[in-house]
Every structure is written in structure tokens, then in C-alpha cells.
Design a protein around this motif. Structure first.
Motif, PDB file in Angstrom:
ATOM      1  N   UNK A 148       0.860  -1.175   0.000  1.00  0.00           N
ATOM      2  CA  UNK A 148       0.000   0.000   0.000  1.00  0.00           C
ATOM      3  C   UNK A 148       0.902   1.233   0.000  1.00  0.00           C
ATOM      4  N   UNK A 149       0.521   2.308  -0.715  1.00  0.00           N
ATOM      5  CA  UNK A 149       1.368   3.511  -0.710  1.00  0.00           C
ATOM      6  C   UNK A 149       1.615   4.062   0.685  1.00  0.00           C
ATOM      7  N   UNK A 150       0.696   3.819   1.619  1.00  0.00           N
ATOM      8  CA  UNK A 150       0.886   4.410   2.946  1.00  0.00           C
ATOM      9  C   UNK A 150       1.829   3.597   3.837  1.00  0.00           C
ATOM     10  N   UNK A 151       2.292   2.462   3.360  1.00  0.00           N
ATOM     11  CA  UNK A 151       3.219   1.662   4.167  1.00  0.00           C
ATOM     12  C   UNK A 151       4.528   2.429   4.343  1.00  0.00           C
ATOM     13  N   UNK A 152       4.967   2.549   5.595  1.00  0.00           N
ATOM     14  CA  UNK A 152       6.232   3.247   5.853  1.00  0.00           C
ATOM     15  C   UNK A 152       7.397   2.302   5.597  1.00  0.00           C
ATOM     16  N   UNK A 153       8.522   2.883   5.201  1.00  0.00           N
ATOM     17  CA  UNK A 153       9.702   2.065   4.901  1.00  0.00           C
ATOM     18  C   UNK A 153      10.089   1.192   6.093  1.00  0.00           C
ATOM     19  N   UNK A 154      10.018   1.756   7.300  1.00  0.00           N
ATOM     20  CA  UNK A 154      10.417   0.981   8.478  1.00  0.00           C
ATOM     21  C   UNK A 154       9.502  -0.234   8.681  1.00  0.00           C
ATOM     22  N   UNK A 155       8.229  -0.099   8.326  1.00  0.00           N
ATOM     23  CA  UNK A 155       7.308  -1.244   8.447  1.00  0.00           C
ATOM     24  C   UNK A 155       7.578  -2.286   7.367  1.00  0.00           C
ATOM     25  N   UNK A 156       7.932  -1.813   6.158  1.00  0.00           N
ATOM     26  CA  UNK A 156       8.326  -2.761   5.101  1.00  0.00           C
ATOM     27  C   UNK A 156       9.499  -3.611   5.588  1.00  0.00           C
ATOM     28  N   UNK A 157      10.497  -2.934   6.150  1.00  0.00           N
ATOM     29  CA  UNK A 157      11.710  -3.628   6.577  1.00  0.00           C
ATOM     30  C   UNK A 157      11.410  -4.589   7.731  1.00  0.00           C
ATOM     31  N   UNK A 158      10.701  -4.105   8.730  1.00  0.00           N
ATOM     32  CA  UNK A 158      10.499  -4.898   9.949  1.00  0.00           C
ATOM     33  C   UNK A 158       9.420  -5.969   9.792  1.00  0.00           C
ATOM     34  N   UNK A 159       8.289  -5.560   9.205  1.00  0.00           N
ATOM     35  CA  UNK A 159       7.118  -6.448   9.241  1.00  0.00           C
ATOM     36  C   UNK A 159       6.954  -7.270   7.971  1.00  0.00           C
ATOM     37  N   UNK A 160       7.167  -6.645   6.814  1.00  0.00           N
ATOM     38  CA  UNK A 160       7.019  -7.415   5.577  1.00  0.00           C
ATOM     39  C   UNK A 160       8.240  -8.291   5.329  1.00  0.00           C
TER      40      UNK A 160
END
Lengths: 288, 167
Positions: B19-31
């Protein structure tokens, strides 16, 4: 904190970005460095339905001297100001300011254009651009227009940039011989907004008389403010303690600070007075 | 609407739909399940989420994952090599530059960028250089020493003493 949902475009030309702005109207916001906008979106103070990311548009990031102006592209990062030889050698006021803007990581992303287009009197470049008598280049589908900095800031988060337009460049007139500049803001800690900030550009002739003065104030008025009476108090005078004290006195009287956690009105006026005095002295000492 | 992006993290390209609203830190940590990058203040103040994006230190809580499309990211997991610790990691270890360790990944990545631009910084330059990273345990003195140590190691100079200094 996570922003509300939005759609995202990453145009690769100004034309494409302007077409997207026209299509989405008020629902769209321009994303440059994003370090004012994204925090506001995370707090849901801003909920644009569409973000137009201009970072993939080539040719918007530069610092160059051309045609009697220092030209700064809208996407120029704050960190580029710190690294630029032109800035270090000829425009020390930007070195003063960029060191005090947020912190190194934020300066790697934050842009000069965004700092101005955000229309926040607490940002630092507006007062600097007022002192330097800059002009702002705004681009729309109809072409570009040039807006003097004194006509740029309309109110809280409101500027001369109209719907469908993008701020693309800032132009600073090349200062004449005998010019010096300086900026300082009082901040409680790194990354804080200014308690008060003062930007000065002074030109002196061979006899030590002031021939031109620009004074901009940060975060002590609803909009970034020119201290007009202070400028007039210097122009045509020898810059002795009397003239400098008079200018500092007027700046403290004419600003309109509001009480907040950084201090009450009287304290902020006193800081404007002190900073105005010190920055005039610093600018004069740098005049060359 | 989801966007497909390709982000290279520590040398490995990851193509993901976000999703465009996903923050980079969440991509790294959670995805992508790399939890070395921390979320501290979540307001771009504390610097715990600092990563390198195309070599520049940035706060990944204030960058959208879609903005990292096509970019190369270095996180703390990418610092050590098969040969051993990165000099900045060694510096932190030898100088006791961490207590709880929460700020350490961001602190080290910012230090790596600082030393790249300025291989032999003064103490004042180091303190300005890490002014976007908050540490609530150490009082910063040993972090400054760790960065000086890493600088010396990377320059090939004699390593400074790691003995504690009492003042």
C-alpha cells in the motif's frame, strides 16, 4: 502511526506532474522531501487522497549561479547546501541556516523548495529568503511566473502557489561587493522550531556606510516577516552601536510573537532584539 | 491501490506489493522480517529507525516504502561481513557504547555515513553528526569514542585507547 490511505503517483516530468495536479485538484498534494507532509499525514492532520511524488522528475535539484542570480532547484536537499562550495564561499547565511534545520538525517531528505512552499513561519528558509530578497519561480500548465518573496507568504500554510501549480526554483540576486549575511535561531534542542530566528543581509560601501539591508524574522509572526523599520534604520547610516541598537529595537517592537512552551511574548521580543543585533554584527564582519 | 516496488536491502532485491501508505520501516520490519531497525519515537526525532538509502542516512519512519522503489537500503543486518564485524560495530563493542542497545543500529548507520564524508571528525563534528540520534542511556561519551575508534580503524591509524576515562 500510519497515514490514512491514499493513491500515489511518481511522475517523471513537470508536465506529467502538472497534469496529475489538474486531474486530482484539491485532493492532491506534492511530495518533495516529505519531512513536513508525512509527519502531518501520520498524525492525520493531513489526509490527501493522492500524493504526487516529484522526486523522480530529473533536473529539479541544483545550486548554480546564472544571469545575476543564485538559482536553487526546488528539490535541492538541505544537505546539498551544506556540501556546496558556492554556498560555503559566497552565501554563508545558508550554511548558518542549514546547520540549524532539524538534524542530519532530515536534511538528507528535506528540500529547500518544500521548506518554503510549506508556508510555515517556523521554517528557516523563509526568513533567509526575505533577507536575501529572493524570488520564487512557480510553474503551472500556463507556464512559469515569478513571485517576489514579499508577495509569497499569504498566511498559515498558505502561499502564492495556487491550485495546479508547483514551486520549481528559488532565485537569489547575486549580492553586490561589500555584502555579508548571517542567520541564527534560538532553539531549545536540535530539531526544535525557533523560539526566534533572525536573518540578515547587509551591504556596506567603502566608507562603512550601509547601502542595503535585508532582515527576515522566523517564528515571531503569523507569516515569515520582513523587519522593514529595522532595515530603514540601517540604510544610509554608519553601522555604529546606535544604528544597530535602533534596528534591533524596532525588530523587537514590530514582530508579533505568541506565547508557547518556548517562552512568552516579552522573552521572544528580547531574543529577537539580541539576535538582530548579533546577526547584524556578524553579517558586517563577513562583508566582502 | 497497491503498488509493486523493488527495493534492494543489504544487497538482496525484494519485489513486493505494498500500500502507498506503508512506511519504509514497516516494510523492513514487518514485511521483510528484519527487526534490527527499530521504531522509537515514530516522529522523525529519535533516529532509532535510521537506515542508509543510496548511502545517505535517513529516518525510515518518515519515508514511504514506495519512495524507496529502485533504491538500495543498508540496515544494521548489512554491516557485518563474513570476515567479521564492521569497524563501527567493533568500535561500539570495544568502547561499551551501548547499554540497552535500542538506539545502537540507527546510531551506527548514521556514524557510517558521517565517517564516509569525514573520515577523521573532531569530537564536535561527531556530536553535531549524531544530533539526530537520541540515546537515553550512555550520555553519548562512549558513542563518540566508538565513532573515533571506527574512524581510526577505517583509516588504518593506531587505535585509540578503549580504557574508561574518569573525569
Amino acid at each position: 502511526m500510519i497515514p490514512a490511505p491514499f493513491d500515489y503517483s511518481s511522475p517523471t516530468s513537470i508536465q506529467e506532474a502538472l497534469n496529475l495536479l489538474k486531474k486530482h485538484g484539491d485532493d492532491a498534494k506534492i511530495l518533495a522531501g516529505g519531512h513536513s507532509l508525512i509527519p502531518m499525514m501520520k498524525l492525520r492532520l493531513a489526509t490527501p487522497a493522492h500524493l504526487i511524488d516529484i522526486n523522480s522528475i530529473p533536473g529539479l535539484s541544483y545550486i548554480k549561479e546564472e544571469g545575476g542570480f543564485l538559482k536553487i532547484g526546488a528539490l535541492t536537499r538541505e544537505a546539498m547546501l551544506e556540501e556546496s562550495d558556492i554556498i560555503r564561499n559566497k552565501y554563508p547565511i545558508f550554511t548558518d541556516a542549514s546547520k540549524l534545520i532539524a538534524d542530519p538525517q532530515v536534511r538528507n531528505m528535506g528540500t529547500v523548495g518544500g521548506n518554503i512552499a510549506h508556508g510555515d513561519a517556523a521554517n528557516d528558509h523563509p526568513a533567509v529568503m526575505i533577507a536575501l530578497r529572493a524570488q520564487v519561480i512557480i510553474t503551472g500548465l500556463q507556464g512559469t511566473r515569478t513571485v517576489p518573496i514579499d508577495e509569497f507568504f499569504h498566511g498559515f500554510y498558505s502561499t502564492a502557489v495556487q491550485a495546479g501549480e508547483i514551486l520549481t526554483e528559488i532565485q537569489v540576486p547575486t549580492p553586490p561587493k561589500g555584502t555579508g549575511s548571517a542567520y541564527h535561531k534560538l532553539e531549545r534542542k536540535v530539531g526544535d522550531y525557533a523560539t526566534a530566528g533572525v536573518a540578515i543581509q547587509i551591504t556596506v560601501d567603502g566608507s562603512g556606510k550601509c547601502t542595503a539591508a535585508g532582515i527576515g524574522l522566523t517564528n515571531v509572526n503569523a507569516t515569515p516577516m520582513r523587519a522593514k523599520r529595522s532595515e530603514d534604520a540601517l540604510i544610509g547610516k554608519k553601522l555604529d552601536d546606535n544604528a544597530i541598537n535602533q534596528a534591533a529595537h524596532f525588530a523587537a517592537l514590530d514582530c508579533n510573537p505568541s506565547k508557547d512552551l518556548r517562552g512568552d511574548e516579552d522573552f521572544k521580543r528580547a531574543m529577537v532584539q539580541t539576535l538582530t543585533k548579533r546577526m547584524i554584527q556578524k553579517a558586517v564582519s563577513r562583508a566582502k | 491501490m497497491e503498488k509493486e516496488i523493488t527495493v534492494t536491502i543489504n544487497g538482496t532485491a525484494h519485489t513486493v506489493k505494498v500500500e502507498p501508505r506503508l512506511l519504509l520501516v514497516h516494510l523492513i520490519r514487518e514485511n521483510l522480517n528484519m527487526t534490527g531497525t527499530h521504531i522509537g519515537c515514530d516522529t522523525s526525532n529519535c533516529g532509532a529507525c535510521t537506515v542508509l538509502m543510496d548511502g545517505k542516512a535517513v529516518k525510515s519512519c518518515t519515508i514511504l516504502a514506495v519512495q524507496a522503489n529502485g533504491k538500495s537500503i543498508t540496515t544494521v543486518e548489512g554491516l557485518a561481513t563474513a570476515e567479521g564485524l564492521h569497524p563501527i560495530q567493533e568500535g561500539f563493542k570495544e568502547n561499551h557504547a551501548l547499554h540497552c542497545g535500542f538506539c545502537t543500529p540507527g546510531m551506527m548507520l548514521r556514524a557510517v555515513e558521517l565517517l564516509k564524508h569525514n573520515p577523521n571528525p573532531t569530537e564536535e563534528e561527531i556530536r553535531w553528526g549524531i544530533s539526530g540520534n537520541l540515546c537515553r542511556c550512555t550520555g553519548y561519551n562512549n558513542i563518540v569514542k566508538a565513532i573515533q575508534y571506527a574512524g581510526a580503524k577505517m583509516r588504518g591509524d593506531k587505535l585509540p585507547s578503549t580504557e574508561p576515562q574518569f573525569v
